[in-house]
Design a protein around this motif. Structure first.
Motif, PDB file in Angstrom:
ATOM      1  N   ASP A 138       0.877  -1.313  -0.105  1.00 30.50           N
ATOM      2  CA  ASP A 138      -0.023   0.026  -0.056  1.00 30.50           C
ATOM      3  C   ASP A 138       0.800   1.181   0.091  1.00 30.50           C
ATOM      4  O   ASP A 138       1.949   1.201   0.294  1.00 30.50           O
ATOM      5  N   SER A 139       0.261   2.364  -0.293  1.00 35.54           N
ATOM      6  CA  SER A 139       0.928   3.615  -0.633  1.00 35.54           C
ATOM      7  C   SER A 139       1.592   4.130   0.704  1.00 35.54           C
ATOM      8  O   SER A 139       2.559   5.000   0.648  1.00 35.54           O
ATOM      9  N   GLU A 141       3.181   2.383   3.152  1.00 37.89           N
ATOM     10  CA  GLU A 141       4.165   1.527   3.488  1.00 37.89           C
ATOM     11  C   GLU A 141       5.367   2.102   3.287  1.00 37.89           C
ATOM     12  O   GLU A 141       5.807   2.736   2.452  1.00 37.89           O
TER      13      GLU A 141
END
Length: 312
Positions: A138-139, A141
Motif C-alpha cells: 500500500d502507498s 508502507e
C-alpha cells in the motif's frame, strides 16, 4: 573464524532472564524460538507474510540460541552460564536443555536467511531482507531493506518492534534523532524514512557500526545518517529532539541522566530492551531525573518506555 551456537531450552517464566544472562556473558545476540509462536496466526498480524515451521521450534518452552566467537567461548564460560541459569528460582529443570554446535562464520550468515523473510513490523514499516524481492502493498508502507550480518535488530523481536511503533507515533520529520546502540541500523533507517534530516547512530561495537553503514547504503541514506563508534552518550555534547536506545535494562539505567541532558525540552526518550522485572525501576529512575512517562508498552515479557523531557 569459528562460532559456537549455544542452544538453551527453558520454561517461559525464565526466558527473558536467560536472554539477559546470555547477553551479560558476551553473546553476540540471541535468537528466540518460542513454542507459543506456533499457535499464533502470523499472516493476520500487520500483514506479515512468513510462515513458521514446527521443526524449527521446541515442542514446549522457549529455545534461545546464542552465538559466541571462538575467542570468547570456553569451558569456564559454559559452566558460568549453566550455573547462573540453574540458580534461577523459577527454572523448570525438566524443560531445561543445553546444547552447543560449532559453526563457521559463513554458516552464521546463511543461518539468518532460514528465519528472516519480509514482514510487516508495524503499521507502516515493512522489513525486507536484502536478498529477497518484495512488492509494496500500500502507498503508506515504508520498506526497510536489511541485512543483519553480525549485528542484531531485524524488527521481529518485541523490543525492536515496539521501538518501531514508538518511532511512528512520536518522531516527526522536523526532529533530530540519536540512536544509541544502533546495531543493524534499523531504527535510524526508520527515522530517515519518516523524513528526519539529522540522525546520528552510535554503537560501542565497531562491527555493528560497519553493518549499520552497509544497511544505510542499501536504503540510500548513508549520506543522511552519521554512524560512529560511541560509548552510550558519555561524550555527546550536541542536543537532539529524540533519543532512542534499544539495549539492556542495566545499560539503559546507566544512561538515563545523559539521555535527559542530551534532549531538547519536550524531546522524547524512546527506550526498550527492558525485561518485565526491571521496567518499574527504570520508570522510577526516569521520573527522578525529570522525565514525564508518556507510554509504557509490554510485549512477550519485554517493555518499551517513552519519556518526555518537560523542563530544563
Amino acid at each position: 573464524m569459528q562460532w559456537t551456537e549455544v542452544s538453551i531450552t527453558v520454561n517461559h517464566d525464565v526466558a527473558s532472564l536467560v536472554s539477559n544472562i546470555l547477553e551479560d556473558h558476551g553473546s553476540n545476540g540471541v535468537v528466540i524460538e518460542d513454542s507459543n509462536d506456533l499457535i499464533h496466526d502470523f499472516e493476520d498480524k500487520f500483514g506479515e507474510i512468513y510462515s513458521l515451521s514446527d521443526e524449527a521450534y521446541p515442542s514446549t518452552g522457549v529455545r534461545l540460541k546464542a552465538y559466541f566467537n571462538e575467542m570468547k567461548y570456553n569451558n569456564t564460560l559454559k559452566t558460568n552460564i549453566i550455573n547462573t541459569i540453574k540458580s534461577l528460582e523459577a527454572l523448570d529443570n525438566e524443560v531445561f536443555d543445553y546444547q552447543e554446535n560449532v559453526i563457521q562464520e559463513q554458516d552464521w550468515e546463511n543461518e539468518w536467511k532460514n528465519y528472516f523473510h519480509p514482514f510487516r513490523a508495524s503499521k507502516r514499516f515493512t522489513i525486507v531482507p536484502s536478498w529477497e524481492d518484495y512488492q509494496i502493498i500500500d502507498s503508506d508502507e515504508l520498506c526497510i531493506e536489511l541485512d543483519p550480518g553480525m549485528a542484531f535488530g531485524t524488527g521481529d523481536h518485541p523490543t525492536t518492534n515496539m521501538c518501531l511503533k514508538a518511532i511512528e507515533t512520536y518522531v516527526t520529520a522536523n526532529d533530530s534523532v540519536i540512536d544509541v546502540g544502533t546495531g543493524s541500523g534499523i531504527l535510524s533507517i526508520a527515522a530517515y524514512l519518516l523524513g528526519v534530516n539529522r540522525i546520528k547512530a552510535l554503537d560501542l561495537d565497531e562491527m555493528a557500526v560497519k553493518v549499520a553503514i552497509d544497511n544505510f547504503k542499501k536504503n540510500n541514506c548513508e549520506d543522511s545518517i552519521e554512524a560512529v563508534p560511541g560509548n552510550l552518550l558519555t561524550d555527546e555534547t550536541e542536543k537532539f529532539d529524540v533519543v532512542i536506545a534499544n539495549i539492556l535494562a542495566h545499560i539503559i539505567d546507566e544512561m538515563i541522566e545523559d539521555a535527559y541532558n542530551t534532549l531538547n525540552v519536550d524531546g522524547y526518550f524512546i527506550t526498550s530492551g527492558i525485561i518485565e522485572e526491571k521496567y518499574e525501576e527504570i520508570i522510577d529512575h526516569m521520573k527522578r531525573v525529570g522525565f514525564k512517562i508518556i507510554s509504557v508498552n509490554h510485549d512477550n515479557s519485554w517493555v518499551c518506555i517513552v519519556g518526555q523531557k518537560v523542563s530544563e
